[in-house]
Design a protein around this motif. Structure first.
Motif, PDB file in Angstrom:
ATOM      1  N   ASN A 103       4.066  -9.299 -42.489  1.00 46.67           N
ATOM      2  CA  ASN A 103       4.164 -10.713 -42.943  1.00 46.67           C
ATOM      3  C   ASN A 103       5.288 -10.971 -43.586  1.00 46.67           C
ATOM      4  O   ASN A 103       5.512 -10.089 -44.860  1.00 46.67           O
ATOM      5  CB  ASN A 103       2.833 -11.071 -43.507  1.00 46.67           C
ATOM      6  N   LYS A 104       6.271 -11.698 -43.299  1.00 48.25           N
ATOM      7  CA  LYS A 104       7.588 -11.969 -44.081  1.00 48.25           C
ATOM      8  C   LYS A 104       7.460 -13.144 -44.481  1.00 48.25           C
ATOM      9  O   LYS A 104       8.843 -13.898 -44.897  1.00 48.25           O
ATOM     10  CB  LYS A 104       8.726 -11.419 -42.990  1.00 48.25           C
ATOM     11  N   PHE A 105       6.659 -13.997 -44.613  1.00 49.04           N
ATOM     12  CA  PHE A 105       6.591 -15.378 -44.702  1.00 49.04           C
ATOM     13  C   PHE A 105       6.777 -15.592 -46.548  1.00 49.04           C
ATOM     14  O   PHE A 105       5.606 -15.167 -47.028  1.00 49.04           O
ATOM     15  CB  PHE A 105       5.485 -16.205 -44.436  1.00 49.04           C
ATOM     16  N   GLU A 106       7.756 -16.140 -46.935  1.00 53.16           N
ATOM     17  CA  GLU A 106       7.920 -16.117 -48.303  1.00 53.16           C
ATOM     18  C   GLU A 106       6.973 -16.942 -49.044  1.00 53.16           C
ATOM     19  O   GLU A 106       6.781 -16.864 -50.339  1.00 53.16           O
ATOM     20  CB  GLU A 106       9.399 -16.463 -48.672  1.00 53.16           C
ATOM     21  N   ASN A 107       6.307 -17.957 -48.509  1.00 55.55           N
ATOM     22  CA  ASN A 107       5.286 -18.896 -49.126  1.00 55.55           C
ATOM     23  C   ASN A 107       4.101 -18.143 -49.533  1.00 55.55           C
ATOM     24  O   ASN A 107       3.298 -18.363 -50.280  1.00 55.55           O
ATOM     25  CB  ASN A 107       5.134 -19.899 -48.408  1.00 55.55           C
ATOM     26  N   ILE A 246      -4.156 -14.296 -35.837  1.00 61.40           N
ATOM     27  CA  ILE A 246      -2.725 -13.633 -35.722  1.00 61.40           C
ATOM     28  C   ILE A 246      -2.002 -14.540 -35.851  1.00 61.40           C
ATOM     29  O   ILE A 246      -0.721 -14.475 -36.308  1.00 61.40           O
ATOM     30  CB  ILE A 246      -2.806 -12.970 -34.439  1.00 61.40           C
ATOM     31  N   GLN A 247      -1.937 -15.813 -35.464  1.00 59.43           N
ATOM     32  CA  GLN A 247      -0.750 -16.649 -35.369  1.00 59.43           C
ATOM     33  C   GLN A 247      -0.620 -17.408 -36.737  1.00 59.43           C
ATOM     34  O   GLN A 247       0.076 -18.472 -36.901  1.00 59.43           O
ATOM     35  CB  GLN A 247      -1.087 -17.815 -34.433  1.00 59.43           C
ATOM     36  N   ARG A 248      -1.430 -16.984 -37.846  1.00 54.98           N
ATOM     37  CA  ARG A 248      -1.507 -17.637 -38.756  1.00 54.98           C
ATOM     38  C   ARG A 248      -0.861 -17.087 -40.022  1.00 54.98           C
ATOM     39  O   ARG A 248      -1.459 -17.303 -41.171  1.00 54.98           O
ATOM     40  CB  ARG A 248      -2.798 -18.517 -39.315  1.00 54.98           C
ATOM     41  N   ALA A 249      -0.064 -16.459 -39.798  1.00 52.49           N
ATOM     42  CA  ALA A 249       0.606 -15.556 -40.842  1.00 52.49           C
ATOM     43  C   ALA A 249       1.319 -16.403 -41.935  1.00 52.49           C
ATOM     44  O   ALA A 249       1.405 -16.326 -43.307  1.00 52.49           O
ATOM     45  CB  ALA A 249       1.578 -14.518 -40.523  1.00 52.49           C
ATOM     46  N   SER A 250       1.820 -17.685 -41.493  1.00 52.47           N
ATOM     47  CA  SER A 250       2.465 -18.770 -42.404  1.00 52.47           C
ATOM     48  C   SER A 250       1.493 -19.117 -43.271  1.00 52.47           C
ATOM     49  O   SER A 250       2.233 -19.869 -44.215  1.00 52.47           O
ATOM     50  CB  SER A 250       3.058 -19.660 -41.428  1.00 52.47           C
ATOM     51  N   GLU A 251       0.327 -19.067 -43.037  1.00 49.48           N
ATOM     52  CA  GLU A 251      -0.954 -19.747 -44.031  1.00 49.48           C
ATOM     53  C   GLU A 251      -1.486 -18.492 -44.499  1.00 49.48           C
ATOM     54  O   GLU A 251      -2.558 -18.800 -45.081  1.00 49.48           O
ATOM     55  CB  GLU A 251      -1.957 -20.437 -42.898  1.00 49.48           C
ATOM     56  N   CYS A 252      -1.006 -17.331 -44.552  1.00 44.22           N
ATOM     57  CA  CYS A 252      -1.360 -16.203 -45.302  1.00 44.22           C
ATOM     58  C   CYS A 252      -2.579 -15.998 -44.949  1.00 44.22           C
ATOM     59  O   CYS A 252      -3.485 -15.242 -45.669  1.00 44.22           O
ATOM     60  CB  CYS A 252      -1.260 -16.217 -46.739  1.00 44.22           C
ATOM     61  N   GLY A 281      15.569 -24.171 -26.879  1.00 41.59           N
ATOM     62  CA  GLY A 281      15.357 -24.859 -28.435  1.00 41.59           C
ATOM     63  C   GLY A 281      13.945 -24.601 -28.948  1.00 41.59           C
ATOM     64  O   GLY A 281      13.816 -24.956 -30.230  1.00 41.59           O
ATOM     65  N   ALA A 282      13.312 -23.716 -28.268  1.00 41.17           N
ATOM     66  CA  ALA A 282      11.841 -23.434 -28.697  1.00 41.17           C
ATOM     67  C   ALA A 282      12.006 -22.528 -30.099  1.00 41.17           C
ATOM     68  O   ALA A 282      12.503 -21.730 -30.166  1.00 41.17           O
ATOM     69  CB  ALA A 282      11.075 -22.915 -27.788  1.00 41.17           C
ATOM     70  N   ILE A 283      10.909 -23.029 -31.021  1.00 39.22           N
ATOM     71  CA  ILE A 283      10.875 -22.210 -32.112  1.00 39.22           C
ATOM     72  C   ILE A 283       9.786 -21.083 -31.884  1.00 39.22           C
ATOM     73  O   ILE A 283       8.611 -21.492 -31.319  1.00 39.22           O
ATOM     74  CB  ILE A 283      10.294 -23.049 -33.248  1.00 39.22           C
ATOM     75  N   MET A 284      10.069 -19.769 -31.946  1.00 37.27           N
ATOM     76  CA  MET A 284       8.963 -18.825 -31.773  1.00 37.27           C
ATOM     77  C   MET A 284       8.209 -18.196 -32.751  1.00 37.27           C
ATOM     78  O   MET A 284       7.445 -17.408 -32.691  1.00 37.27           O
ATOM     79  CB  MET A 284       9.873 -17.655 -31.242  1.00 37.27           C
ATOM     80  N   VAL A 285       8.540 -18.721 -33.952  1.00 37.13           N
ATOM     81  CA  VAL A 285       7.850 -18.649 -35.203  1.00 37.13           C
ATOM     82  C   VAL A 285       6.464 -19.234 -35.353  1.00 37.13           C
ATOM     83  O   VAL A 285       6.731 -20.571 -35.394  1.00 37.13           O
ATOM     84  CB  VAL A 285       8.441 -18.333 -36.399  1.00 37.13           C
ATOM     85  N   PRO A 286       5.145 -18.943 -35.044  1.00 37.45           N
ATOM     86  CA  PRO A 286       4.117 -19.910 -35.020  1.00 37.45           C
ATOM     87  C   PRO A 286       4.056 -20.413 -36.488  1.00 37.45           C
ATOM     88  O   PRO A 286       3.629 -19.596 -37.588  1.00 37.45           O
ATOM     89  CB  PRO A 286       2.964 -18.869 -34.767  1.00 37.45           C
ATOM     90  N   THR A 287       3.964 -21.591 -36.503  1.00 35.32           N
ATOM     91  CA  THR A 287       3.798 -22.319 -37.764  1.00 35.32           C
ATOM     92  C   THR A 287       2.758 -23.623 -37.494  1.00 35.32           C
ATOM     93  O   THR A 287       2.955 -24.051 -36.384  1.00 35.32           O
ATOM     94  CB  THR A 287       5.057 -22.792 -38.593  1.00 35.32           C
ATOM     95  N   LYS A 288       2.646 -24.593 -38.471  1.00 28.99           N
ATOM     96  CA  LYS A 288       1.838 -25.768 -38.118  1.00 28.99           C
ATOM     97  C   LYS A 288       2.688 -26.556 -37.309  1.00 28.99           C
ATOM     98  O   LYS A 288       2.196 -27.375 -36.526  1.00 28.99           O
ATOM     99  CB  LYS A 288       1.554 -26.343 -39.524  1.00 28.99           C
ATOM    100  N   GLU A 289       4.125 -26.591 -37.670  1.00 29.41           N
ATOM    101  CA  GLU A 289       4.957 -27.594 -37.026  1.00 29.41           C
ATOM    102  C   GLU A 289       5.087 -27.514 -35.603  1.00 29.41           C
ATOM    103  O   GLU A 289       5.388 -28.447 -34.957  1.00 29.41           O
ATOM    104  CB  GLU A 289       6.549 -27.532 -37.624  1.00 29.41           C
ATOM    105  N   GLY A 299       7.166 -13.830 -38.737  1.00 26.46           N
ATOM    106  CA  GLY A 299       7.990 -14.908 -39.270  1.00 26.46           C
ATOM    107  C   GLY A 299       9.417 -14.262 -39.751  1.00 26.46           C
ATOM    108  O   GLY A 299      10.127 -14.902 -40.586  1.00 26.46           O
ATOM    109  N   TRP A 300      10.002 -13.301 -38.944  1.00 28.45           N
ATOM    110  CA  TRP A 300      11.375 -13.264 -39.120  1.00 28.45           C
ATOM    111  C   TRP A 300      12.389 -14.075 -38.630  1.00 28.45           C
ATOM    112  O   TRP A 300      12.031 -14.592 -37.419  1.00 28.45           O
ATOM    113  CB  TRP A 300      11.656 -11.592 -38.359  1.00 28.45           C
ATOM    114  N   ARG A 301      13.410 -13.924 -39.433  1.00 29.72           N
ATOM    115  CA  ARG A 301      14.585 -14.931 -38.899  1.00 29.72           C
ATOM    116  C   ARG A 301      16.079 -14.194 -38.954  1.00 29.72           C
ATOM    117  O   ARG A 301      16.426 -13.844 -40.096  1.00 29.72           O
ATOM    118  CB  ARG A 301      14.706 -16.156 -39.516  1.00 29.72           C
ATOM    119  N   ASN A 302      16.664 -14.064 -38.039  1.00 31.44           N
ATOM    120  CA  ASN A 302      17.990 -13.505 -37.746  1.00 31.44           C
ATOM    121  C   ASN A 302      18.775 -14.368 -36.862  1.00 31.44           C
ATOM    122  O   ASN A 302      18.374 -14.007 -35.593  1.00 31.44           O
ATOM    123  CB  ASN A 302      17.803 -12.114 -37.768  1.00 31.44           C
ATOM    124  N   ASP A 303      19.565 -15.058 -37.380  1.00 33.83           N
ATOM    125  CA  ASP A 303      20.579 -15.780 -36.311  1.00 33.83           C
ATOM    126  C   ASP A 303      21.044 -15.254 -35.256  1.00 33.83           C
ATOM    127  O   ASP A 303      21.441 -15.635 -33.999  1.00 33.83           O
ATOM    128  CB  ASP A 303      21.279 -16.877 -37.159  1.00 33.83           C
TER     129      ASP A 303
END
Lengths: 397, 336
Positions: A103-107, A246-252, A281-289, A299-303
């Protein structure tokens, strides 16, 4: 029935066997004429793998299908001892990638406290895990250590990425750089925003999978040596693979390490670790959005990674595509969004003299391990050996 | 007797109804449902698609509605389709699986009975002899040997070890059933004798494995029961009036000693129809036990319901038959 394959159904004995015979209308002819190759294939249904082992040893089976003996049975002394001169036992490195996602979600506070969003922490974790020891102890080295998420059998595989050998000194140095010091209880601790936090990391995997649970114990021991406490939090696969986990690492929902496997595809597109697919254009990191869609669950991000992989799938030139993926794998191995463990291997047995019955990592659906059914044949009847499994698989010898 | 039989048959109706409710409820209440597999194979299925599938399978309705829908079709003889095999559940259970199970378990039961009764009698008549001790020892071995171990042991011995070590020893098949069909016999492709021979060849090991437990158990029961009868007064009287030992043993003693065996056999028959899951698994034998087990794991509800409801019916029926058989073997028992 209409057939387009190399064999067609001749007879079905319910619950027992299916008999196939060569389809004379199949357009591809093997070298030297199809009469020199196998004319009839009988599939036997055996549900118990011990019974299958007896059937293989007893000689009533010429070759096993893609799902057959277990890994441990494939290297059992009863089988291995009888193999010389009679049959070959192959371990085909598969496309199933065992790894630990992080889990790499800073929140998430636990992520910030442990610094999981910093690559140095992830590198330290990997240096502290004795993966070589694991594959030796559990698999006789027949399932080699993985260094990237792309399987070695994939043409896009880059063998020259950064590798993290088992080295507690390096791990400790990296952690010291992050401000971790041994606490009174032997567990690392550091100060984050005025609070003292211990290095206790959650470790999730599928309960009931004995191999993963043993692996977990193995690595927990390693991590303890450098002062990392592991909090095991396993649940059945139906629970941990449910969308609301599994899809909710963004919600810890899970905050540390999550060990499981992805089945990779020959048409590799890097989507497992893309933040954004630049083509769609699809976002591949699962979040509520995005309604929790996507497989980049940590939730890794490397442009740069997104750019390389998005461009590679549009690239028609094979070498160019390989270059783009090679670079993407270098970045990946440097940043370590997940900890690669090993690629699973499938054992299968084939009688000596039966040629071109070869298994491949990306075939194997519907029980047949390869793709070239029309080429299987007995050397003694003039079949020409075209494919050598030894080039693509390991053996117990 | 007739009135009694009719009354018992009528009592079976509410009993079977209750049994089918319980079975249906247990199936429905187990974790997961038939759609789990679909969801697992396609993790990207959306909630709307999933709901639509649920509606299509009727799984969105409450349990009691589903049960009565099933019941109203079942009493008309429609047991639904097998989800796994795409054929009617009745065909799968009663045409493909039941006959094979009857063959395997029936033979095993017969073998167990044919061996257990004479051996038990022999053992009782020569109580505390060396032969009795040997039989007792063997029956305890048979009694305590789990079938999954015995099965693999037999396979290993007769399909691998003995043929490897003794030249000319026939290599037994490693499970399964013969690849010839009854159609082949009818069309003349395979002779009847070859067909029967192949079946016998494939059945020897599983029948041996499956019968061992009951053989051992019934030998012990037969021995104990006959010993008890032999100590009765009327046996002494029979001997005293000068009857031959044969007549005393087989006419006076054995008939009475068989009564508990009749109960045991009567209760074992529904088990025969239910198949022997472990034996079938080890010998890759397509029988009822495996069918029920697979149906439960794969959540093939129609198949599981058809098989389990049939077993409930058979258990009730054979209980009745065992009760009626008492009256035949024991003249003191009369039903009115």
């Amino acid at each position: 029935m209409v057939y387009s394959g190399a064999f067609k159904l001749r007879r079905w004995v319910p619950g027992n066997s299916i008999e196939m015979e060569r389809n004379p209308n199949f357009p591809i002819k093997p070298e030297g004429g199809e009469s020199k190759y196998v004319q009839k294939v009988v599939y036997r249904f055996i549900q118990n793998t011990n019974s299958l082992l007896v059937a293989v040893i007893g000689g009533s089976i010429d070759a096993t299908s893609s799902v057959s003996l277990t890994f441990d049975q494939g290297r059992s002394p009863q089988l291995v001892r009888r193999a010389p001169g009679r049959f070959d036992i192959w371990f085909v490195p598969g496309a199933i990638w065992e790894h630990i996602d992080i889990n790499k979600f800073e929140n998430c506070q636990a992520v910030r406290d442990l610094g999981l969003n910093d690559k140095r922490t992830r590198q330290a974790l990997l240096h502290a895990m004795n993966r070589e020891g694991l594959v030796k102890a559990f698999f006789d080295g027949l399932q080699p250590v993985a260094h990237t998420w792309i399987a070695p059998v994939n043409p896009l595989f880059n063998p020259n990425v950064r590798k993290y050998e088992f080295n507690l000194k390096k791990a400790e140095a990296l952690l010291a750089e992050m401000g971790w010091r041994k606490g009174p209880d032997g567990i690392l601790q550091r100060t984050v925003g005025g609070r003292t936090v211990r290095f206790e990391i959650e470790y999730v995997t599928t309960a009931g999978n004995a191999l993963r649970e043993r692996t977990q114990q193995f690595f927990a021991e390693d991590l303890k040596k450098i002062g990392i406490a592991v909090k095991i939090n396993n649940a059945p696969s139906a629970v941990v693979f449910a969308d609301d986990y599994i899809q909710r690492a963004s919600e810890c929902k899970w905050t540390g390490m999550f060990m499981f496997a992805w089945v990779s595809n020959l048409q590799e597109d890097g989507s497992l670790f893309q933040y954004k697919n630049l083509n769609t254009g699809a976002i591949m990191v699962p979040t509520k959005e995005n309604n929790y869609q996507g497989q980049n669950i940590g939730g890794w991000r490397n442009d740069e990674f997104d750019r390389l992989t998005s461009q590679a799938v549009l690239e028609f030139d094979e070498n160019r595509r390989k270059q783009l993926f090679a670079r993407a794998q270098e970045i990946w191995a440097e940043e370590l969004p997940a900890l690669p463990l090993y690629f699973r291997a499938n054992p299968y047995v084939v009688r000596k003299g039966l040629v071109n019955y070869v298994a491949s990592a990306y075939a194997g659906g519907y029980g047949y391990p390869g793709w070239n059914a029309w080429e299987i044949g007995w050397e003694s009847r003039g079949a020409v050996k075209k494919w050598d499994q030894a080039k693509y698989a390991l053996s117990t010898r | 007797m007739f009135a009694y039989t009719v009354r018992r048959l009528l009592q079976m109706i509410p009993l079977l109804f209750a049994a089918s409710v319980v079975i249906y409820a247990l199936l429905a209440l187990q974790p997961g449902d038939p759609l789990d597999e679909l969801r697992r194979q396609n993790p990207r299925i959306t909630a709307e698609q999933f709901e639509a599938l649920k509606r299509a399978y009727g799984l969105d309705q409450p349990l009691h509605i589903r049960y009565f829908k099933w019941l109203s079709r079942a009493v008309q003889g429609d047991l639904g389709y097998s989800r796994t095999y795409g054929i009617p559940a009745a065909e799968y259970i009663f045409v493909q699986r039941l006959p094979k199970t009857l063959l395997l378990s029936g033979l095993a039961l017969t073998l167990a009975l044919v061996v257990a009764i004479p051996v038990g009698v022999f053992s009782a008549v020569r109580q505390y002899s060396l032969a009795d001790y040997a039989i007792t020892f063997l029956s305890f071995v048979g009694f305590s040997m789990p079938v999954f171990f015995l099965g693999i042991l037999l396979l290993y011995l007769f399909a691998i070890w003995l043929p490897d070590h003794i030249p000319g020893f026939p290599r037994f098949p490693t499970g399964g059933v013969p690849g010839v069909l009854w159609e082949d016999v009818r069309s003349g492709a395979v002779s009847l004798w070859a067909f029967l021979g192949q079946w016998a060849w494939h059945l020897i090991l599983p029948v041996l494995a499956l019968s061992s437990l009951q053989m051992a158990e019934w030998t012990r029961f037969m021995r104990a029961s006959l010993l008890e009868v032999l100590s009765q007064d009327y046996i002494r009287t029979a001997r005293a009036k000068g009857l031959a030992e044969r007549v005393v043993l087989y006419k006076h003693a054995l008939r009475n000693a068989l009564i508990p065996i009749v109960t045991l056999v009567g209760l074992a028959i529904p088990g025969v129809l239910g198949g022997a899951t472990i034996t079938e698994t080890i010998f890759s034998y397509p029988g009822m036990g495996r069918a029920i087990f697979d149906a439960l794991v794969e959540k093939d509800y129609n198949v599981a319901m058809a098989a389990l409801a049939f077993l409930a019916l058979m258990t009730a029926l054979f209980n009745l038959l065992a009760d009626l058989a008492y009256a035949v073997v024991d003249p003191r028992i009369r039903y009115s």
